[in-house]
Design a protein around this motif. Structure first.
Motif, PDB file in Angstrom:
ATOM      1  N   ARG A 183       4.635   2.815  -3.812  1.00 27.44           N
ATOM      2  CA  ARG A 183       5.583   1.947  -3.286  1.00 27.44           C
ATOM      3  C   ARG A 183       5.627   1.517  -1.970  1.00 27.44           C
ATOM      4  NH1 ARG A 183      11.496   1.493  -5.251  1.00 27.44           N
ATOM      5  NH2 ARG A 183      11.203  -0.737  -4.922  1.00 27.44           N
ATOM      6  N   HIS A 184       5.231   2.425  -0.927  1.00 28.68           N
ATOM      7  CA  HIS A 184       4.927   2.017   0.566  1.00 28.68           C
ATOM      8  C   HIS A 184       3.611   1.563   0.369  1.00 28.68           C
ATOM      9  CE1 HIS A 184       8.148   4.754   1.423  1.00 28.68           C
ATOM     10  NE2 HIS A 184       8.320   4.074   2.414  1.00 28.68           N
ATOM     11  N   THR A 185       2.774   2.041  -0.468  1.00 29.78           N
ATOM     12  CA  THR A 185       1.349   1.392  -0.342  1.00 29.78           C
ATOM     13  C   THR A 185       1.365  -0.331  -0.923  1.00 29.78           C
ATOM     14  OG1 THR A 185       0.270   3.428  -0.767  1.00 29.78           O
ATOM     15  CG2 THR A 185      -1.144   1.573  -1.305  1.00 29.78           C
ATOM     16  N   GLN A 186       2.063  -0.406  -1.939  1.00 27.88           N
ATOM     17  CA  GLN A 186       2.242  -1.959  -2.234  1.00 27.88           C
ATOM     18  C   GLN A 186       3.056  -2.728  -1.299  1.00 27.88           C
ATOM     19  OE1 GLN A 186       1.035  -3.454  -5.164  1.00 27.88           O
ATOM     20  NE2 GLN A 186      -0.085  -1.585  -5.136  1.00 27.88           N
ATOM     21  N   THR A 187       3.990  -1.911  -0.439  1.00 30.33           N
ATOM     22  CA  THR A 187       4.633  -2.816   0.543  1.00 30.33           C
ATOM     23  C   THR A 187       3.698  -3.146   1.482  1.00 30.33           C
ATOM     24  OG1 THR A 187       6.455  -1.502   0.097  1.00 30.33           O
ATOM     25  CG2 THR A 187       6.055  -2.502   2.454  1.00 30.33           C
ATOM     26  N   VAL A 188       2.689  -2.321   1.858  1.00 30.78           N
ATOM     27  CA  VAL A 188       1.549  -2.701   2.696  1.00 30.78           C
ATOM     28  C   VAL A 188       0.864  -3.846   2.325  1.00 30.78           C
ATOM     29  CG1 VAL A 188      -0.593  -1.887   4.064  1.00 30.78           C
ATOM     30  CG2 VAL A 188       1.676  -0.514   4.049  1.00 30.78           C
ATOM     31  N   ARG A 189       0.516  -3.956   0.924  1.00 31.47           N
ATOM     32  CA  ARG A 189      -0.326  -4.845   0.569  1.00 31.47           C
ATOM     33  C   ARG A 189       0.189  -6.160   0.521  1.00 31.47           C
ATOM     34  NH1 ARG A 189      -4.391  -4.589  -3.252  1.00 31.47           N
ATOM     35  NH2 ARG A 189      -4.020  -2.548  -4.008  1.00 31.47           N
ATOM     36  N   ALA A 190       1.684  -5.968  -0.114  1.00 26.45           N
ATOM     37  CA  ALA A 190       2.363  -7.335   0.034  1.00 26.45           C
ATOM     38  C   ALA A 190       2.359  -7.991   1.532  1.00 26.45           C
ATOM     39  CB  ALA A 190       3.766  -7.094  -0.472  1.00 26.45           C
ATOM     40  N   LEU A 191       2.515  -7.153   2.469  1.00 23.63           N
ATOM     41  CA  LEU A 191       2.869  -7.730   3.738  1.00 23.63           C
ATOM     42  C   LEU A 191       1.349  -8.177   4.289  1.00 23.63           C
ATOM     43  CD1 LEU A 191       4.810  -4.813   5.505  1.00 23.63           C
ATOM     44  CD2 LEU A 191       5.704  -7.188   5.013  1.00 23.63           C
ATOM     45  N   LEU A 192       0.364  -7.402   4.103  1.00 26.56           N
ATOM     46  CA  LEU A 192      -0.993  -7.937   4.382  1.00 26.56           C
ATOM     47  C   LEU A 192      -1.225  -9.293   3.375  1.00 26.56           C
ATOM     48  CD1 LEU A 192      -2.897  -4.643   4.538  1.00 26.56           C
ATOM     49  CD2 LEU A 192      -2.113  -6.048   6.567  1.00 26.56           C
ATOM     50  N   GLU A 193      -1.081  -9.332   2.378  1.00 20.17           N
ATOM     51  CA  GLU A 193      -1.324 -10.551   1.422  1.00 20.17           C
ATOM     52  C   GLU A 193      -0.474 -11.827   2.166  1.00 20.17           C
ATOM     53  OE1 GLU A 193      -0.388  -9.447  -2.430  1.00 20.17           O
ATOM     54  OE2 GLU A 193      -2.622  -8.740  -2.767  1.00 20.17           O
ATOM     55  N   ALA A 194       0.483 -11.624   2.377  1.00 20.90           N
ATOM     56  CA  ALA A 194       1.360 -12.714   3.224  1.00 20.90           C
ATOM     57  C   ALA A 194       1.062 -12.974   4.522  1.00 20.90           C
ATOM     58  CB  ALA A 194       2.955 -12.126   3.241  1.00 20.90           C
ATOM     59  N   GLY A 195      -0.095 -12.153   5.189  1.00 19.26           N
ATOM     60  CA  GLY A 195      -0.351 -12.443   6.499  1.00 19.26           C
ATOM     61  C   GLY A 195       0.024 -11.752   7.822  1.00 19.26           C
ATOM     62  N   ALA A 196       0.729 -10.681   7.481  1.00 17.53           N
ATOM     63  CA  ALA A 196       1.301  -9.837   8.353  1.00 17.53           C
ATOM     64  C   ALA A 196       0.107  -9.416   9.431  1.00 17.53           C
ATOM     65  CB  ALA A 196       2.194  -8.562   7.855  1.00 17.53           C
TER      66      ALA A 196
END
Length: 230
Positions: A183-196
């Motif tokens: 879940r934390h890895t998917q959180t990182v993925r979501a943030l990066l995909e959004a442009g963080a």
């Protein structure tokens, strides 16, 4: 580079709360049992009582002893429909309780996607600065690995690169306060995909990639390396 674990370790040793989950104060059973008026209606999730009390002129933003409005109570109790009704009748969704949390951050910490969606659909903001850490709902959700919440907040326009008063972004918190799991890895993925922005370092100069590598979080390291190569 200074040890990136220093601040977290110091806070733990001192017994100080460093996360939204430990800092929030839900209503106790005693408080729930003595609530009256809109607080009681919110605690019970009663749309009918909320509308009736609002029409009778009740103070929509009345507060309990911890500064919680009826909307905070509805969020803590997971009553999304009641939260939506409260906003519809005029409750101010931007108000903070005594710990400086709004209803959106409360729902985010509870990992309560339905209530979060109800709040956002009714007009609550994902952009407020909340908590004693001057953070956001997104930072709180990233810290806890609430990946579904993170995606909803991103869709609602949450600030991706806000830096709290500990010097951490949502991306950094997902790494240093996470467990490296799915879940934390998917959180990182979501943030990066959004442009963080993965280039923003912590106060010790450590980037999210360096922090993930230091912890042996292979999945996060791969995602962060891919991001840096784009």
């Amino acid at each position: 580079m200074a040890n990136p674990l220093t601040l977290v370790g110091l806070l733990v040793i001192l017994g100080l709360p460093w996360g939204a989950a430990s800092a929030q104060t839900p209503p106790t059973q005693v408080e729930l049992s003595v609530y009256r008026g809109l607080h009681a209606a919110a605690a019970q999730g009663s749309d009918e009582d909320i509308r009736r009390l609002a029409q009778a002129g009740a103070d929509l933003n009345t507060r309990d002893g911890n500064g919680r409005t009826p909307l905070h109570v509805a969020a803590f109790q997971g009553h999304g429909a009641a939260a939506r009704t409260l906003i519809t009748v005029g409750v101010d969704p931007s108000l903070l309780d005594n710990q400086r949390y709004d209803a959106v951050t409360i729902a985010a910490v509870r990992d309560d996607v339905p209530t979060l969606k109800a709040l956002l659909a009714a007009g609550a903001s994902a952009k407020l600065i909340t908590s004693v850490y001057d953070g956001t709902a997104l930072i709180a959700a990233a810290h806890l690995g609430h990946d579904g919440i993170v995606r909803e907040l991103i869709r609602a326009g949450a600030p991706l690169d806000h830096v709290n008063n500990l010097g951490w972004t949502a991306l950094i918190e997902a790494v240093i306060l996470g467990d490296g799991g799915p879940r934390h890895t998917q959180t990182v993925r979501a943030l990066l995909e959004a442009g963080a922005d993965a280039r923003i370092p912590d106060r010790n100069g450590a980037t999210p990639l360096q922090l993930a590598h230091a912890r042996g979080y292979g999945g996060m390291v791969s995602l962060l390396r891919e991001s840096s190569d784009r």
